[in-house]
Design a protein around this motif. Structure first.
Motif, PDB file in Angstrom:
ATOM      1  N   ALA A 175      16.896   5.690  13.038  1.00  0.00           N
ATOM      2  CA  ALA A 175      18.203   5.557  13.681  1.00  0.00           C
ATOM      3  C   ALA A 175      18.359   4.219  14.390  1.00  0.00           C
ATOM      4  CB  ALA A 175      18.415   6.701  14.675  1.00  0.00           C
ATOM      5  N   ILE A 176      17.266   3.669  14.883  1.00  0.00           N
ATOM      6  CA  ILE A 176      17.340   2.409  15.622  1.00  0.00           C
ATOM      7  C   ILE A 176      17.184   1.200  14.696  1.00  0.00           C
ATOM      8  CG2 ILE A 176      14.904   2.049  16.230  1.00  0.00           C
ATOM      9  CD1 ILE A 176      15.785   1.428  19.072  1.00  0.00           C
ATOM     10  N   GLY A 177      16.937   1.467  13.408  1.00  0.00           N
ATOM     11  CA  GLY A 177      16.861   0.371  12.450  1.00  0.00           C
ATOM     12  C   GLY A 177      15.465  -0.089  12.082  1.00  0.00           C
ATOM     13  N   ILE A 178      14.465   0.739  12.359  1.00  0.00           N
ATOM     14  CA  ILE A 178      13.086   0.411  11.964  1.00  0.00           C
ATOM     15  C   ILE A 178      12.900   0.914  10.533  1.00  0.00           C
ATOM     16  CG2 ILE A 178      10.642   0.887  12.397  1.00  0.00           C
ATOM     17  CD1 ILE A 178      11.358   1.135  15.376  1.00  0.00           C
ATOM     18  N   GLU A 179      12.697  -0.014   9.602  1.00  0.00           N
ATOM     19  CA  GLU A 179      12.686   0.341   8.186  1.00  0.00           C
ATOM     20  C   GLU A 179      11.317   0.230   7.531  1.00  0.00           C
ATOM     21  OE1 GLU A 179      15.688  -2.148   6.469  1.00  0.00           O
ATOM     22  OE2 GLU A 179      17.346  -1.041   7.398  1.00  0.00           O
ATOM     23  N   VAL A 180      10.296  -0.199   8.263  1.00  0.00           N
ATOM     24  CA  VAL A 180       8.955  -0.288   7.679  1.00  0.00           C
ATOM     25  C   VAL A 180       8.332   1.111   7.626  1.00  0.00           C
ATOM     26  CG1 VAL A 180       8.643  -2.635   8.562  1.00  0.00           C
ATOM     27  CG2 VAL A 180       7.821  -0.688   9.920  1.00  0.00           C
ATOM     28  N   PRO A 181       7.286   1.297   6.803  1.00  0.00           N
ATOM     29  CA  PRO A 181       6.644   2.618   6.734  1.00  0.00           C
ATOM     30  C   PRO A 181       6.114   3.080   8.091  1.00  0.00           C
ATOM     31  CG  PRO A 181       5.948   1.246   4.896  1.00  0.00           C
ATOM     32  CD  PRO A 181       6.722   0.356   5.820  1.00  0.00           C
ATOM     33  N   ILE A 182       6.355   4.357   8.414  1.00  0.00           N
ATOM     34  CA  ILE A 182       5.842   4.977   9.634  1.00  0.00           C
ATOM     35  C   ILE A 182       4.706   5.897   9.197  1.00  0.00           C
ATOM     36  CG2 ILE A 182       6.394   6.303  11.693  1.00  0.00           C
ATOM     37  CD1 ILE A 182       8.085   3.800  11.470  1.00  0.00           C
ATOM     38  N   VAL A 183       3.479   5.544   9.554  1.00  0.00           N
ATOM     39  CA  VAL A 183       2.286   6.248   9.073  1.00  0.00           C
ATOM     40  C   VAL A 183       1.727   7.133  10.190  1.00  0.00           C
ATOM     41  CG1 VAL A 183      -0.013   5.981   8.069  1.00  0.00           C
ATOM     42  CG2 VAL A 183       1.779   4.300   7.563  1.00  0.00           C
ATOM     43  N   PRO A 184       1.693   8.440  10.013  1.00  0.00           N
ATOM     44  CA  PRO A 184       1.147   9.323  11.055  1.00  0.00           C
ATOM     45  C   PRO A 184      -0.363   9.177  11.186  1.00  0.00           C
ATOM     46  CG  PRO A 184       1.678  10.580   9.072  1.00  0.00           C
ATOM     47  CD  PRO A 184       2.198   9.195   8.846  1.00  0.00           C
ATOM     48  N   GLY A 185      -0.833   9.210  12.436  1.00  0.00           N
ATOM     49  CA  GLY A 185      -2.266   9.152  12.718  1.00  0.00           C
ATOM     50  C   GLY A 185      -2.768  10.530  13.123  1.00  0.00           C
ATOM     51  N   ILE A 186      -3.823  10.998  12.462  1.00  0.00           N
ATOM     52  CA  ILE A 186      -4.343  12.351  12.699  1.00  0.00           C
ATOM     53  C   ILE A 186      -5.804  12.293  13.136  1.00  0.00           C
ATOM     54  CG2 ILE A 186      -4.905  14.573  11.629  1.00  0.00           C
ATOM     55  CD1 ILE A 186      -1.943  14.184  11.993  1.00  0.00           C
ATOM     56  N   VAL A 198       0.837  -1.201   0.000  1.00  0.00           N
ATOM     57  CA  VAL A 198       0.000   0.000   0.000  1.00  0.00           C
ATOM     58  C   VAL A 198       0.873   1.253   0.000  1.00  0.00           C
ATOM     59  CG1 VAL A 198      -1.583   1.367   1.438  1.00  0.00           C
ATOM     60  CG2 VAL A 198      -2.012  -1.065   1.100  1.00  0.00           C
ATOM     61  N   TYR A 199       2.034   1.172   0.649  1.00  0.00           N
ATOM     62  CA  TYR A 199       2.876   2.347   0.849  1.00  0.00           C
ATOM     63  C   TYR A 199       4.106   2.371  -0.056  1.00  0.00           C
ATOM     64  CZ  TYR A 199      -0.157   2.787   4.841  1.00  0.00           C
ATOM     65  OH  TYR A 199      -1.279   2.902   5.640  1.00  0.00           O
ATOM     66  N   GLN A 200       4.081   1.574  -1.110  1.00  0.00           N
ATOM     67  CA  GLN A 200       5.240   1.520  -2.001  1.00  0.00           C
ATOM     68  C   GLN A 200       5.102   2.426  -3.217  1.00  0.00           C
ATOM     69  OE1 GLN A 200       5.725  -2.684  -2.772  1.00  0.00           O
ATOM     70  NE2 GLN A 200       6.624  -3.074  -0.759  1.00  0.00           N
ATOM     71  N   SER A 201       3.932   3.054  -3.381  1.00  0.00           N
ATOM     72  CA  SER A 201       3.751   3.967  -4.504  1.00  0.00           C
ATOM     73  C   SER A 201       4.322   5.336  -4.147  1.00  0.00           C
ATOM     74  CB  SER A 201       2.266   4.096  -4.857  1.00  0.00           C
ATOM     75  OG  SER A 201       1.563   4.721  -3.798  1.00  0.00           O
ATOM     76  N   SER A 202       4.371   6.228  -5.142  1.00  0.00           N
ATOM     77  CA  SER A 202       4.960   7.551  -4.916  1.00  0.00           C
ATOM     78  C   SER A 202       4.000   8.503  -4.207  1.00  0.00           C
ATOM     79  CB  SER A 202       5.388   8.165  -6.253  1.00  0.00           C
ATOM     80  OG  SER A 202       4.262   8.260  -7.122  1.00  0.00           O
ATOM     81  N   GLY A 203       2.708   8.178  -4.183  1.00  0.00           N
ATOM     82  CA  GLY A 203       1.734   9.057  -3.554  1.00  0.00           C
ATOM     83  C   GLY A 203       1.598   8.818  -2.067  1.00  0.00           C
ATOM     84  N   CYS A 204       0.655   9.518  -1.460  1.00  0.00           N
ATOM     85  CA  CYS A 204       0.387   9.382  -0.031  1.00  0.00           C
ATOM     86  C   CYS A 204      -0.887   8.553   0.150  1.00  0.00           C
ATOM     87  CB  CYS A 204       0.221  10.766   0.607  1.00  0.00           C
ATOM     88  SG  CYS A 204      -0.209  10.722   2.362  1.00  0.00           S
ATOM     89  N   VAL A 249       5.644  11.885   3.955  1.00  0.00           N
ATOM     90  CA  VAL A 249       5.094  10.718   4.641  1.00  0.00           C
ATOM     91  C   VAL A 249       4.503   9.758   3.609  1.00  0.00           C
ATOM     92  CG1 VAL A 249       4.645  11.939   6.795  1.00  0.00           C
ATOM     93  CG2 VAL A 249       2.854  11.849   5.040  1.00  0.00           C
ATOM     94  N   PRO A 250       4.575   8.443   3.852  1.00  0.00           N
ATOM     95  CA  PRO A 250       4.055   7.470   2.884  1.00  0.00           C
ATOM     96  C   PRO A 250       2.543   7.370   2.890  1.00  0.00           C
ATOM     97  CG  PRO A 250       4.863   6.343   4.826  1.00  0.00           C
ATOM     98  CD  PRO A 250       5.224   7.793   5.002  1.00  0.00           C
ATOM     99  N   GLY A 251       1.928   7.833   3.978  1.00  0.00           N
ATOM    100  CA  GLY A 251       0.476   7.770   4.102  1.00  0.00           C
ATOM    101  C   GLY A 251       0.029   8.525   5.339  1.00  0.00           C
ATOM    102  N   ILE A 252      -1.280   8.702   5.479  1.00  0.00           N
ATOM    103  CA  ILE A 252      -1.857   9.316   6.674  1.00  0.00           C
ATOM    104  C   ILE A 252      -3.087   8.509   7.070  1.00  0.00           C
ATOM    105  CG2 ILE A 252      -2.886  11.374   7.712  1.00  0.00           C
ATOM    106  CD1 ILE A 252      -1.320  13.075   5.746  1.00  0.00           C
ATOM    107  N   HIS A 253      -3.182   8.194   8.351  1.00  0.00           N
ATOM    108  CA  HIS A 253      -4.309   7.427   8.892  1.00  0.00           C
ATOM    109  C   HIS A 253      -5.167   8.394   9.702  1.00  0.00           C
ATOM    110  CE1 HIS A 253      -6.355   3.757  10.060  1.00  0.00           C
ATOM    111  NE2 HIS A 253      -6.230   4.051  11.337  1.00  0.00           N
ATOM    112  N   TYR A 254      -6.417   8.581   9.269  1.00  0.00           N
ATOM    113  CA  TYR A 254      -7.303   9.533   9.939  1.00  0.00           C
ATOM    114  C   TYR A 254      -8.250   8.807  10.901  1.00  0.00           C
ATOM    115  CZ  TYR A 254      -5.769  13.127   6.674  1.00  0.00           C
ATOM    116  OH  TYR A 254      -5.002  14.026   5.967  1.00  0.00           O
TER     117      TYR A 254
END
Length: 306
Positions: free
Chosen positions: A212-223, A22-28, A280-285
């Motif tokens: 920095a700690i090595g977490i490489e999966v998408p980090i999706v902000p929740g709003i 879901v988060y591999q495209s260029s959009g959000c 950001v790769p995405g936003i979760h509302y």
């Protein structure tokens, strides 16, 4: 006839989409969170709001359940309806609270049976009236154990876990919380969805620390758009989220509901614009089963050409 066939194939392809992809495209990628209504009228309203939110091309919907798993059955019913309406992937929350491993496996089997695609795997908050999480006999203690269970026996389900830009309220400190998050990701989580926040700088600090700690999966902000200041303060206090002084001042100028709605939606819109600028790769509302705030927020972005 041909058009209907193509729509069916398109829906089938969408539902095969993995959570990571879901988060591999260029959009959000946009997603929305719901909660199980208490009655049939509430379900009808939720469905109408879901239909309205579809104009913004979300990638999936999630649904929570009541404290201690009190509405798990309703959650699955809601997700089944949402999937029928939208032909989109759906995600169920699942917590360790009050459940044995056998019961968790039973729920996961039921969820997969009705077409749930993803799981938001959480330890869960202590039941109402208590202040400390207690492990159920025969159950799990940590969210990473739940991720391991899902990945081990239900590997076809995508997994999201929670991250806390302002630190989980029970964590010893920020760094310890990050280590716990990495443990969940290493156990097999596909993405991290953050707890709500109102200062974007808190999210950027958190995202940088994750990298920095090595977490490489998408980090999706929740709003969560603020539409009622009293409610916002209550929710923010529950999850240890701070409200900016300028937002508090603007909203407290008037008790008028329309004023508070406009101020809150505008703040969430500005948050969204800034997050988009920062890639950001995405936003979760978190929409609280209502579409008005999210619709006005996103309508405003479309009108502005964002």
């Amino acid at each position: 006839m041909q058009r209907a066939f193509l729509q069916h194939i398109s829906s089938f392809v969408i539902c095969l989409m993995t959570l990571a992809s879901v988060y591999q495209s260029s959009g959000c990628a946009i997603s929305f969170e719901l909660f199980p209504p208490k009655n049939a009228e509430g379900v009808d309203l939720l469905c109408k709001n879901v239909e309205r939110l579809m104009q913004f091309s979300p990638k999936y919907f999630t649904c929570t359940y009541g404290a201690g798993g009190s509405s798990r059955g309703t959650t699955l019913e809601v997700l089944q309806k949402v999937k029928q309406i939208t032909n989109l992937p759906v995600a169920s929350h699942l917590t360790c609270v009050g459940s044995t491993v056998e019961e968790l496996e039973g729920y996961l089997a039921d969820a997969r049976e009705i077409g749930v695609d993803y799981i938001v795997a959480l330890r869960g908050d202590p039941p109402q009236g208590t202040t400390k999480f207690e492990v159920t006999e025969g159950g799990l203690k940590y969210a990473n154990e739940l991720v391991e269970l899902i990945r081990g026996k239900f590997d076809d389900l995508g997994i999201a876990v929670a991250g806390y830009p302002e630190t989980h309220q029970e964590a010893v400190d920020f760094q310890t919380d990050l280590v716990n998050l990495k443990r969940k990701v290493d156990a097999g989580a596909d993405i991290v969805i953050t707890q709500l926040f109102y200062h974007n700088d808190d999210f950027y600090r958190f995202r940088d620390a994750c990298q920095a700690i090595g977490i490489e999966v998408p980090i999706v902000p929740g709003i969560l758009p603020v539409t009622n200041f009293k409610q916002a303060k209550r929710i923010a206090s529950m999850c240890k989220a701070s409200i900016p002084a300028e937002l508090e001042s603007a909203m407290s100028e008037k008790e008028d509901a329309a004023h508070q709605f406009r101020v809150g939606v505008d703040h969430a819109r500005q948050q969204t614009i800034d997050l988009l600028k920062h890639g950001v790769p995405g936003i979760h509302y978190y929409v609280l089963n209502k579409s008005e705030a999210a619709a006005e927020l996103l309508d405003g972005l479309q009108l502005a050409g964002v």
